[in-house]
Write an enzyme that holds these catalytic residues in place. Structure first.
Site, PDB file in Angstrom:
ATOM      1  N   GLU A  50      35.513  34.418  51.811  1.00 18.44           N
ATOM      2  CA  GLU A  50      36.055  35.781  51.851  1.00 18.44           C
ATOM      3  C   GLU A  50      36.753  36.187  50.558  1.00 18.44           C
ATOM      4  OE1 GLU A  50      36.286  33.585  54.256  1.00 18.44           O
ATOM      5  OE2 GLU A  50      35.716  34.482  56.164  1.00 18.44           O
ATOM      6  N   PHE A  67      43.827  32.659  69.649  1.00 17.54           N
ATOM      7  CA  PHE A  67      42.871  31.981  68.771  1.00 17.54           C
ATOM      8  C   PHE A  67      42.569  32.857  67.552  1.00 17.54           C
ATOM      9  CE2 PHE A  67      38.347  31.171  67.639  1.00 17.54           C
ATOM     10  CZ  PHE A  67      38.559  29.939  67.048  1.00 17.54           C
ATOM     11  N   GLN A  68      42.681  32.289  66.382  1.00 18.67           N
ATOM     12  CA  GLN A  68      42.439  32.969  65.109  1.00 18.67           C
ATOM     13  C   GLN A  68      43.271  34.229  64.935  1.00 18.67           C
ATOM     14  OE1 GLN A  68      38.102  33.154  64.533  1.00 18.67           O
ATOM     15  NE2 GLN A  68      38.300  31.178  63.490  1.00 18.67           N
ATOM     16  N   LYS A  80      39.632  43.449  68.299  1.00 17.84           N
ATOM     17  CA  LYS A  80      38.261  43.389  68.796  1.00 17.84           C
ATOM     18  C   LYS A  80      38.008  44.403  69.911  1.00 17.84           C
ATOM     19  CE  LYS A  80      34.644  40.198  70.143  1.00 17.84           C
ATOM     20  NZ  LYS A  80      34.251  38.803  70.353  1.00 17.84           N
ATOM     21  N   MET A 107      43.512  27.047  28.507  1.00 14.11           N
ATOM     22  CA  MET A 107      44.737  27.824  28.353  1.00 14.11           C
ATOM     23  C   MET A 107      45.962  26.969  28.667  1.00 14.11           C
ATOM     24  SD  MET A 107      45.962  30.611  27.422  1.00 14.11           S
ATOM     25  CE  MET A 107      44.967  32.086  27.471  1.00 14.11           C
TER      26      MET A 107
HETATM   27  C1  LIG Z   1      45.737  34.703  30.556  1.00 11.50           C
HETATM   28  C2  LIG Z   1      46.159  36.130  30.431  1.00 11.50           C
HETATM   29  C3  LIG Z   1      46.598  36.615  29.212  1.00 11.50           C
HETATM   30  C4  LIG Z   1      46.914  37.954  29.047  1.00 11.50           C
HETATM   31  N1  LIG Z   1      47.245  38.427  27.812  1.00 11.50           N
HETATM   32  C5  LIG Z   1      47.355  39.757  27.612  1.00 11.50           C
HETATM   33  C6  LIG Z   1      47.500  40.313  26.302  1.00 11.50           C
HETATM   34  O1  LIG Z   1      47.547  39.605  25.307  1.00 11.50           O
HETATM   35  N2  LIG Z   1      47.563  41.654  26.179  1.00 11.50           N
HETATM   36  C7  LIG Z   1      47.484  42.502  27.265  1.00 11.50           C
HETATM   37  O2  LIG Z   1      47.505  43.708  27.086  1.00 11.50           O
HETATM   38  N3  LIG Z   1      47.392  42.006  28.498  1.00 11.50           N
HETATM   39  C8  LIG Z   1      47.304  40.660  28.701  1.00 11.50           C
HETATM   40  N4  LIG Z   1      47.144  40.188  29.982  1.00 11.50           N
HETATM   41  C9  LIG Z   1      47.107  41.140  31.097  1.00 11.50           C
HETATM   42  C10 LIG Z   1      48.501  41.505  31.597  1.00 11.50           C
HETATM   43  O3  LIG Z   1      48.950  40.492  32.458  1.00 11.50           O
HETATM   44  C11 LIG Z   1      48.466  42.853  32.365  1.00 11.50           C
HETATM   45  O4  LIG Z   1      47.543  42.782  33.413  1.00 11.50           O
HETATM   46  C12 LIG Z   1      48.071  44.016  31.495  1.00 11.50           C
HETATM   47  O5  LIG Z   1      48.742  43.988  30.267  1.00 11.50           O
HETATM   48  C13 LIG Z   1      48.370  45.327  32.204  1.00 11.50           C
HETATM   49  O6  LIG Z   1      47.612  46.336  31.635  1.00 11.50           O
HETATM   50  P1  LIG Z   1      48.048  47.857  31.704  1.00 11.50           P
HETATM   51  O7  LIG Z   1      49.410  48.037  31.153  1.00 11.50           O
HETATM   52  O8  LIG Z   1      46.942  48.608  31.100  1.00 11.50           O
HETATM   53  O9  LIG Z   1      48.246  48.171  33.245  1.00 11.50           O
HETATM   54  P2  LIG Z   1      47.322  48.232  34.519  1.00 11.50           P
HETATM   55  O10 LIG Z   1      47.642  47.078  35.374  1.00 11.50           O
HETATM   56  O11 LIG Z   1      45.909  48.498  34.217  1.00 11.50           O
HETATM   57  O12 LIG Z   1      48.026  49.466  35.219  1.00 11.50           O
HETATM   58  C14 LIG Z   1      47.592  50.756  35.044  1.00 11.50           C
HETATM   59  C15 LIG Z   1      48.736  51.731  34.865  1.00 11.50           C
HETATM   60  O13 LIG Z   1      48.144  53.026  34.825  1.00 11.50           O
HETATM   61  C16 LIG Z   1      48.652  53.829  35.865  1.00 11.50           C
HETATM   62  N5  LIG Z   1      47.571  54.647  36.390  1.00 11.50           N
HETATM   63  C17 LIG Z   1      46.611  54.318  37.281  1.00 11.50           C
HETATM   64  N6  LIG Z   1      45.797  55.363  37.512  1.00 11.50           N
HETATM   65  C18 LIG Z   1      46.246  56.365  36.747  1.00 11.50           C
HETATM   66  C19 LIG Z   1      45.821  57.721  36.557  1.00 11.50           C
HETATM   67  N7  LIG Z   1      44.781  58.244  37.195  1.00 11.50           N
HETATM   68  N8  LIG Z   1      46.532  58.494  35.710  1.00 11.50           N
HETATM   69  C20 LIG Z   1      47.630  57.995  35.082  1.00 11.50           C
HETATM   70  N9  LIG Z   1      48.060  56.727  35.201  1.00 11.50           N
HETATM   71  C21 LIG Z   1      47.375  55.931  36.035  1.00 11.50           C
HETATM   72  C22 LIG Z   1      49.229  52.889  36.890  1.00 11.50           C
HETATM   73  O14 LIG Z   1      50.237  53.525  37.620  1.00 11.50           O
HETATM   74  C23 LIG Z   1      49.722  51.741  36.020  1.00 11.50           C
HETATM   75  O15 LIG Z   1      51.022  51.994  35.538  1.00 11.50           O
HETATM   76  C24 LIG Z   1      46.854  38.823  30.160  1.00 11.50           C
HETATM   77  C25 LIG Z   1      46.466  38.341  31.399  1.00 11.50           C
HETATM   78  C26 LIG Z   1      46.099  37.007  31.539  1.00 11.50           C
HETATM   79  C27 LIG Z   1      45.635  36.531  32.877  1.00 11.50           C
HETATM   80  C1  LIG Z   2      43.944  30.394  40.893  1.00  8.29           C
HETATM   81  C2  LIG Z   2      44.637  29.999  39.639  1.00  8.29           C
HETATM   82  N1  LIG Z   2      45.204  28.783  39.532  1.00  8.29           N
HETATM   83  C3  LIG Z   2      45.816  28.409  38.386  1.00  8.29           C
HETATM   84  C4  LIG Z   2      45.902  29.275  37.326  1.00  8.29           C
HETATM   85  C5  LIG Z   2      46.625  28.860  36.028  1.00  8.29           C
HETATM   86  N2  LIG Z   2      45.660  28.812  34.911  1.00  8.29           N
HETATM   87  C6  LIG Z   2      45.536  29.817  34.027  1.00  8.29           C
HETATM   88  S1  LIG Z   2      44.346  29.555  32.901  1.00  8.29           S
HETATM   89  C7  LIG Z   2      43.966  28.048  33.558  1.00  8.29           C
HETATM   90  C8  LIG Z   2      42.888  27.181  32.977  1.00  8.29           C
HETATM   91  C9  LIG Z   2      41.542  27.796  33.004  1.00  8.29           C
HETATM   92  O1  LIG Z   2      40.615  26.850  32.568  1.00  8.29           O
HETATM   93  P1  LIG Z   2      39.095  27.235  32.308  1.00  8.29           P
HETATM   94  O2  LIG Z   2      38.575  28.027  33.434  1.00  8.29           O
HETATM   95  O3  LIG Z   2      38.338  25.986  31.982  1.00  8.29           O
HETATM   96  O4  LIG Z   2      39.161  28.187  31.071  1.00  8.29           O
HETATM   97  P2  LIG Z   2      39.596  27.920  29.544  1.00  8.29           P
HETATM   98  O5  LIG Z   2      41.044  28.264  29.444  1.00  8.29           O
HETATM   99  O6  LIG Z   2      39.328  26.489  29.236  1.00  8.29           O
HETATM  100  O7  LIG Z   2      38.740  28.861  28.784  1.00  8.29           O
HETATM  101  C10 LIG Z   2      44.800  27.778  34.645  1.00  8.29           C
HETATM  102  C11 LIG Z   2      44.764  26.532  35.434  1.00  8.29           C
HETATM  103  C12 LIG Z   2      45.327  30.552  37.503  1.00  8.29           C
HETATM  104  N3  LIG Z   2      45.385  31.480  36.538  1.00  8.29           N
HETATM  105  N4  LIG Z   2      44.676  30.873  38.643  1.00  8.29           N
END
Ligand SMILES: Cc1cc2nc3c(=O)[nH]c(=O)nc-3n(C[C@H](O)[C@H](O)[C@H](O)COP(=O)(O)OP(=O)(O)OC[C@H]3O[C@@H](n4cnc5c(N)ncnc54)[C@H](O)[C@@H]3O)c2cc1C
Ligand SMILES: Cc1ncc(C[n+]2csc(CCOP(=O)(O)OP(=O)(O)O)c2C)c(N)n1
Lengths: 564, 163
Positions: A50, A112-113, A162, A477
């Site tokens: 799911e 159940f469930q 259900k 990472m």
């Molecule tokens: C491993 C990892 C590394 C990351 N590194 C970075 C990084 O280096 N740089 C980076 O930028 N992010 C990074 N992120 C992502 C970060 O965690 C956030 O998800 C991201 O920065 C949020 O993007 P955003 O501000 O565009 O907001 P979003 O989450 O896209 O939010 C959208 C915003 O727009 C508003 N909005 C929605 N619809 C409308 C509309 N119709 N009109 C006006 N406003 C609207 C919402 O209210 C909200 O405030 C990383 C994520 C991961 C998993």
């Molecule tokens: C469900 C979940 N568990 C743990 C993490 C923490 N986490 C972030 S990046 C990462 C490693 C990802 O490894 P891989 O998919 O091999 O990608 P790589 O960074 O090597 O490109 C982990 C464990 C996460 N983001 N999501």
């Protein structure tokens, strides 16, 4: 004519124009599945878990202009969906998730469930409903779609016992919906727009910082017109990539933790930040104390709660990005004022100096496959025009940095929750929404194993996704953080006992390839793309030690990046 | 600063937990919460007392408004307003204590609503401060039980929270 709740459910989907739903059957939803069996308008995609159903629905929504729909059974079906629902909540994805529930008479009896789905999902949904009477079913579904898709979009859960799906009632789908408690503001306040225009035209070191809101609002055209009209530099968040063409000169790349030097330095030194549908996430701001010390901030966002949440802004404009930007363009055009050309030229000169640092450079002469190189080639081979989903980790950042998205809704990833396992099922949803287009998913050997079972779904529905596995044998990472901040103690981040991905792909009925030399990268990608109707799993054996640069360490300011 | 926030919310099951859940999930402080249906039975009125910096209070009101069930909200602290809380106190009252407690109740304009051989139960309404003062004044007596309703409030004059 009276219909059963299950039949009403199907008719409602049809009325909402839903053509595909992703789901998994079980006891509590058997009446619904029976009704689905007896109709032809809605295609049901049977996932293998799911979580996959919800991510697929997210992929569908993010790559189209329609909400995603998932259907799961009660109890374990609903709990398996939780990660996906939370993911959609964090990234504001319009989704309606239907869950089965035990008979109304049994609710609360540890039947159940049975789980309290409405209770469990409450903090991770935009809204949720428990339908206790078949009389309310159609209206509730109408409300669910309305709430999910308007204002700041988000997931809405509808929990249906259900017996409600067996009970009968006259079917009448409401034409419109009115909720006295829910009226999102879409039109920006004109006074605020004028104030914003004042600041925008007076700026000497402006920076447009746009985010996922532009994608959600389908406002890429308006954003591009606005930015070109002014000639200002623009940076996108991870969620906003593609909203402004990445190959355009005015684009300075992504900002934030793994953003470019020019984008982050630009933010740090700017005198005006124009934040458009972005929420000042901590991955973007770094240390809030040190964030944009010289700038005034204009912030356009549909959610008042996003405004001045993390960073106090000077001119807030609550409204839909598309409408507000159009109003702003109109206002600026009418004034016939122009930004100070010489100041802007000096600002661009400074930005070009930062850009010349070439912060994304990497070793191109390595004997090992560099992950960056694979993405660069992927971009070339797909002519920058594929839909690309990703999992979470280094590969996600490399894709954000090196796949230059020129179009919106093509980059589909999990930003807010950062959910490993997102990429493959999301790609299924993208492919269902865009059956004729090329869909790739970039993943890592750790992430892909979190929802690998969906390879089976891909075979059943003939989804010719191209899987780009950047296999560095590490949770890269995690390994990178351990290298930088834990003196190289690689606790539990080595991915031991990996399966043979080529054989695994073949076992699932797909094509598998292993690529071990840089010279083979391009050829393999080309060959894979030629297999138009097959899923191809490309296992690229990449450099184990590669890191994502630049990087802003936790607690640092945007001007304190680690470069290579 | 302390704020009293009044909310009109759809009178539906789960509405209260949406509000309570919001406060715990976002780590907002909640001092008291009262809730009951209004003259319009489809609406409940909730009064919340919370504390926080201006920025936090701004977020609290925005987040509350964002809940789909919340119809209308008012920060009473921004208006001239009346604030009331009700308290029931069961106090030991024997011999000379009985007169002593009765006198205190009169001074505070409370009412004795239940009389037993060894106890009085007192009803008192007023601001939180007044109720606190009463408790302090009872220092010499043995308090068996205290029940407080939490704060409710209403704006003065023609300012009204209604739809
Ligand atoms: C491993 C990892 C590394 C990351 N590194 C970075 C990084 O280096 N740089 C980076 O930028 N992010 C990074 N992120 C992502 C970060 O965690 C956030 O998800 C991201 O920065 C949020 O993007 P955003 O501000 O565009 O907001 P979003 O989450 O896209 O939010 C959208 C915003 O727009 C508003 N909005 C929605 N619809 C409308 C509309 N119709 N009109 C006006 N406003 C609207 C919402 O209210 C909200 O405030 C990383 C994520 C991961 C998993
Ligand atoms: C469900 C979940 N568990 C743990 C993490 C923490 N986490 C972030 S990046 C990462 C490693 C990802 O490894 P891989 O998919 O091999 O990608 P790589 O960074 O090597 O490109 C982990 C464990 C996460 N983001 N999501």
């Amino acid at each position: 004519m009276e219909l059963t709740g299950a039949e009403i459910f199907v008719r409602c989907l049809k009325e909402e124009g839903v053509d595909v739903i992703f789901g998994y059957p079980g006891g509590a939803v058997l009446h619904i599945y029976d009704a689905l069996y007896r109709q032809k308008d809605v295609t049901h995609v049977l996932v293998r878990h799911e979580q996959g159903a919800v991510h697929a629905a997210e992929g569908y929504a993010k790559s189209s202009d329609r909400p995603g729909v998932a259907l799961v059974t009660s109890g374990p079906g609903a709990t398996n969906a939780i990660t996906g629902i939370a993911d959609a909540y964090m990234d504001s994805v319009p989704l309606v998730v239907f869950s089965g529930q035990v008979n109304t008479a049994l609710i609360g009896n540890d039947a159940f469930q049975e789980v309290d789905t409405v209770g469990i999902t409450r903090p991770i949904v935009k809204h949720n409903f428990l339908v206790k009477d078949v009389k309310d079913l159609a209206e509730t579904i109408k409300k669910a779609f309305y709430v999910a898709t308007t204002g700041r979009p988000g997931p809405v859960v509808v929990d249906i016992p259900k017996d409600v799906t067996a009970d009968k009632f006259e079917f009448k789908y409401p034409r419109t919906v009115k909720m006295r408690s829910y009226n999102p503001t879409v039109k920006g306040h004109l006074g605020q727009i004028k104030k914003a225009a004042d600041l925008i035209l007076a700026a000497e070191k402006p920076m447009v910082y746009s985010g996922g809101g532009v994608i959600l609002s389908h406002a890429s055209k308006a954003l591009t017109e606005f930015t070109r009209l002014l000639g200002y530099p623009i940076t996108n968040t991870l969620m906003g990539l593609g909203a402004y063409p990445a190959t355009d000169r005015q684009f300075v790349g992504m900002l934030g933790m793994h953003g470019t030097y020019e984008a982050n330095m630009g933010m740090h030194h700017a005198d005006l930040i124009i934040a458009v549908g972005a929420r000042f996430d901590d991955r973007v701001t770094g240390n809030i104390e040190k964030f944009c010390p010289h700038a005034k901030i204009v912030h356009i966002d549909i959610d008042p709660a996003s405004i001045s949440k993390n960073v106090k802004v000077d001119v807030p404009i609550v409204g839909d990005v598309d409408r507000v930007l159009k109003e702003l363009v109109k206002e600026i055009r009418e004034r016939k004022g122009k930004p100070d050309a010489s100041a802007l030229e000096a600002w661009w000169q400074q930005i070009e100096e930062w850009r010349a640092m070439d912060c994304l450079k990497y070793d191109r002469d390595s004997d090992l496959i560099k992950p960056q190189y694979v993405i660069e080639k992927l971009w070339e081979v797909t002519k920058g025009d594929a839909f690309v989903t990703s999992d979470v980790g280094q590969h996600q950042m490399f894709t954000a940095q090196f796949y230059k998205f020129d179009k919106p809704n093509r980059w589909i990833n999990s930003g807010g929750l950062g959910t490993m396992g997102f990429g493959l099922p999301a790609a299924m949803g993208v492919q269902m929404a865009n059956p004729k287009d090329l869909v790739c998913t970039v993943t890592g050997e750790a992430s892909i194993q979190m929802c690998i079972q969906e390879l089976s779904t891909c075979l059943q529905y003939q989804l010719p996704i191209k899987v780009v596995n950047l296999n560095n044998r590490y949770m890269g990472m995690v390994r990178q953080w351990q290298e930088f901040f834990y003196q190289g103690r690689y606790a539990m981040s080595y991915m031991d006992a990996l399966p043979d991905f080529v054989k695994l792909a073949e076992a699932y009925g797909h094509v598998g390839m292993r690529i071990e030399k840089p010279a083979d990268v391009e050829g393999a990608l080309k060959e894979a793309m030629k297999l138009k109707d097959r899923l191809v799993f490309m296992d690229f054996i990449t450099d184990q030690g590669e890191n994502v640069y630049p990087m802003i360490p936790a607690g640092a300011g945007q001007n304190e990046m680690i470069l290579v | 600063m302390r704020h009293i926030i009044s909310i009109l919310i759809e009178n539906e099951s789960g509405a209260l937990s949406r509000v309570a859940g919001l406060f715990s999930a976002r780590g907002y402080n909640i001092e008291s919460l009262t809730v009951a249906p209004t003259d319009d039975p489809t609406l409940s009125r909730m009064t919340l007392v919370t504390r926080g910096s201006d920025q936090i209070i701004e977020q609290i009101t925005k987040q509350l408004n964002k809940l789909v069930d919340v119809v209308k909200l008012m920060d009473l602290t921004e208006h001239r307003h009346i604030e009331r809380e009700m308290m029931l106190v069961k106090v030991k009252a024997q011999g000379t204590e009985r007169d002593e407690v009765k006198r205190l109740v009169d001074i505070f304009r409370g009412r004795i609503v239940d009389v037993a051989a060894t106890t009085y139960t007192v009803e008192l309404t007023g601001t939180g401060d007044k109720l606190d003062a009463f408790i302090t004044a009872l220092e010499g007596s043995v308090i068996l039980e205290v029940v407080r309703s939490g704060v409710m409030g209403i704006a003065r004059g023609d300012v009204a929270l209604k739809i």
